[in-house]
Design a protein around this motif. Structure first.
Motif, short mmCIF file in Angstrom:
data_model
loop_
_atom_site.label_atom_id
_atom_site.label_comp_id
_atom_site.label_asym_id
_atom_site.label_seq_id
_atom_site.Cartn_x
_atom_site.Cartn_y
_atom_site.Cartn_z
N PRO A 104 -33.72 49.76 1.30
CA PRO A 104 -32.53 49.90 2.16
C PRO A 104 -31.62 48.68 2.23
CG PRO A 104 -34.41 50.95 3.19
CD PRO A 104 -34.94 50.27 1.98
N ASP A 105 -32.18 47.49 2.20
CA ASP A 105 -31.33 46.31 2.28
C ASP A 105 -32.10 45.09 1.78
OD1 ASP A 105 -33.02 45.50 4.45
OD2 ASP A 105 -31.73 46.54 5.86
N ARG A 106 -31.44 43.95 1.78
CA ARG A 106 -32.05 42.72 1.28
C ARG A 106 -33.28 42.33 2.09
NH1 ARG A 106 -28.90 36.93 0.40
NH2 ARG A 106 -30.77 35.61 0.32
N ALA A 107 -33.19 42.42 3.40
CA ALA A 107 -34.31 42.01 4.25
C ALA A 107 -35.55 42.86 3.99
CB ALA A 107 -33.91 42.07 5.72
N TYR A 108 -35.33 44.17 3.85
CA TYR A 108 -36.46 45.08 3.57
C TYR A 108 -37.10 44.69 2.25
CZ TYR A 108 -38.99 49.54 3.94
OH TYR A 108 -39.96 50.51 4.08
N ALA A 142 -42.60 41.18 -9.56
CA ALA A 142 -41.48 41.94 -9.00
C ALA A 142 -40.49 40.95 -8.42
CB ALA A 142 -41.98 42.91 -7.93
N GLU A 143 -39.24 41.35 -8.39
CA GLU A 143 -38.25 40.48 -7.78
C GLU A 143 -37.05 41.29 -7.28
OE1 GLU A 143 -36.13 37.64 -10.08
OE2 GLU A 143 -35.89 38.95 -11.81
N ARG A 144 -36.39 40.71 -6.28
CA ARG A 144 -35.10 41.24 -5.84
C ARG A 144 -34.06 40.69 -6.81
NH1 ARG A 144 -30.75 40.12 -2.88
NH2 ARG A 144 -31.38 37.95 -2.59
N GLY A 151 -30.77 45.39 -2.17
CA GLY A 151 -32.16 45.80 -2.06
C GLY A 151 -32.79 46.24 -3.37
N PHE A 152 -32.12 45.98 -4.49
CA PHE A 152 -32.63 46.43 -5.79
C PHE A 152 -33.84 45.59 -6.21
CE2 PHE A 152 -32.84 46.19 -10.40
CZ PHE A 152 -32.61 47.49 -10.83
N LEU A 203 -44.80 48.47 1.13
CA LEU A 203 -43.59 49.20 1.52
C LEU A 203 -43.66 49.63 2.98
CD1 LEU A 203 -42.91 51.52 -1.55
CD2 LEU A 203 -41.38 49.75 -0.67
N ASP A 204 -44.79 50.16 3.39
CA ASP A 204 -44.92 50.62 4.77
C ASP A 204 -44.87 49.45 5.76
OD1 ASP A 204 -45.10 53.22 3.86
OD2 ASP A 204 -47.30 53.27 3.92
N GLU A 205 -45.51 48.37 5.41
CA GLU A 205 -45.51 47.21 6.31
C GLU A 205 -44.15 46.54 6.40
OE1 GLU A 205 -48.67 44.64 5.08
OE2 GLU A 205 -50.25 46.01 5.75
N ALA A 206 -43.33 46.72 5.36
CA ALA A 206 -42.01 46.11 5.36
C ALA A 206 -40.99 46.88 6.19
CB ALA A 206 -41.50 45.99 3.91
N ALA A 207 -41.34 48.10 6.59
CA ALA A 207 -40.39 48.92 7.34
C ALA A 207 -40.07 48.25 8.68
CB ALA A 207 -40.98 50.30 7.58
N PRO A 208 -38.82 48.33 9.13
CA PRO A 208 -38.44 47.74 10.43
C PRO A 208 -39.28 48.33 11.55
CG PRO A 208 -36.50 48.40 9.17
CD PRO A 208 -37.67 48.97 8.46
N GLN A 209 -39.70 47.47 12.43
CA GLN A 209 -40.54 47.90 13.56
C GLN A 209 -39.67 48.35 14.74
OE1 GLN A 209 -43.88 48.11 13.11
NE2 GLN A 209 -43.38 47.48 11.00
#
Length: 383
Positions: free
Chosen positions: A313-317, A341-343, A355-356, A377-383
């Motif tokens: 979704p975005d850079r922070a994610y 892996a890298e952004r 977010g690529f 991925l799941d842990e990176a989701a906004p809380q």
């Protein structure tokens, strides 16, 4: 393949990779001779022998060049390979040795970001550069009057694929030479010379050597005159590989088929696992049924490579995701046995969202890798 090399027989990719470029057996000598460290050679009389000075030739390069030629074009004789100190040295050698002021070159506008640096240099030499996307064979529309067409398929990092045969035929009809960047596919994934290209060019730093410890590049072509220009360029600029790097690269070829098959299967497993994840969009892998490149890739590729790309979704994610991975290093490059892996947007130069993510799938157990990626991925989701 050099004129002295044995003609290809009906063998598989694994057999060929294990034995490519090996010299004839000599009693009590190693099957793959060690690296030759030499700036000069004994040179009595006229300099007519194969090895005269270390910037020109080296026996360790010779073995590696024969090996790569056997992999890139196993059923052809007279194919020549020239190895370089890096992939960009090989890229530059083709583009700058085959063109002159007033020529026109066609490049992809979605290729490796360092192509932009070469484009600037070409413009400084009064070479006109046109660009078009890889997908949809868009470069067909700008071939008129070109001296050289440069293809990158699959493209890096977007993983679009173009039809090499179609583009090569059209370019030759227009009087242009054709070079294909074969880095992502490797010679076991596709053989550009068999599809009509004049040059197959690659960064051996990536999947060819596969361990993240060698910088190397190469150019393979079947026309001796074109190869001579490339070789002369290497001599002029001195972009030569060290003998140790060349030896390590040749050593690594023996596992190329094992690595390519394992990493390709892992990449497809990861892509399939990511397909339904709610945070993932624009998922790409040429071997994934339904991918925009799948139909063309299936016709011309024998293996689909180890890279998967997707957008979060975005850079922070994306940064939280990368930081949370345990089985993949946050690092650039691709093709290694250890997942990275890298952004990609952090470098600039690629037309990708913030977010690529470019994910290079390694040789880990697929269950472990998929579980690690889904957890991160799941842990990176906004809380």
């Amino acid at each position: 393949m050099s004129p002295e090399a044995k003609p290809d027989t009906a063998v598989g990719d694994g057999t060929r990779a294990v034995r490519a470029g090996l010299p004839e057996p000599v009693a009590y000598e190693p099957t793959l001779p060690g690296p030759v460290f030499a700036a000069h050679y004994h040179l009595p009389g006229e300099p007519t022998g194969p090895y005269t000075y270390g910037r020109d030739e080296n026996p360790t390069w010779t073995h590696l060049e024969r090996a790569i030629g056997e992999l890139e074009a196993p059923r052809e004789t007279g194919v020549e390979t020239v190895v370089f100190a890096s992939g960009m040295a090989a890229v530059s050698a083709v583009l700058l040795s085959q063109t002159r002021a007033g020529d026109t070159v066609v490049l992809p506008d979605d290729g490796y970001q360092a192509l932009a640096l070469v484009r600037e240099q070409l413009a400084a030499y009064d070479v006109t550069v046109r660009t078009a996307p890889t997908g949809g064979d868009a470069q067909l529309g700008i071939l008129d009057g070109a001296r050289l067409l440069w293809i990158e398929t699959p493209s890096n990092p977007g993983l679009d694929v173009c039809d090499i045969r179609r583009l090569a035929d059209a370019a030759h009809d227009a009087g242009a030479l054709v070079a294909v960047d074969n880095t992502l596919a490797t010679p076991l994934g596709q053989r550009p010379l068999e599809l009509g290209a004049d040059f197959s060019v690659a960064s051996g730093t990536k999947g060819l050597t596969g361990h993240g410890d060698v910088l190397l590049g190469y150019v393979t072509c079947r026309d001796a005159r074109l190869a001579a220009r490339v070789r002369r360029w290497r001599k002029v600029v001195g972009a030569i590989p060290g003998p140790m790097e060349a030896w390590l690269a040749h050593r690594s070829l023996a596992t190329l088929q094992l690595r390519a098959d394992k990493q390709g299967a892992n990449a497809l497993a990861l892509a399939e696992a990511l397909r339904e994840h709610p945070a993932v969009s624009d998922l790409r892998h040429p071997g994934l049924p339904g991918d925009p490149s799948y139909a063309v890739a299936s016709r011309q590729m024998r293996r689909f490579g180890c890279v998967v790309s997707f957008t979060l979704p975005d850079r922070a994610y994306a940064e939280r995701f990368l930081d949370g991975l345990r089985l993949a290093d946050d690092a650039t490059s691709f093709g290694g046995v250890r997942s990275t892996a890298e952004r990609r947007g952090r470098w600039g130069g690629d037309a990708v969202p913030e977010g690529f993510v470019r994910f290079s799938v390694g040789a880990e157990d697929p269950e472990d890798l998929v579980a690690d990626v889904l957890r991160a991925l799941d842990e990176a989701a906004p809380q």
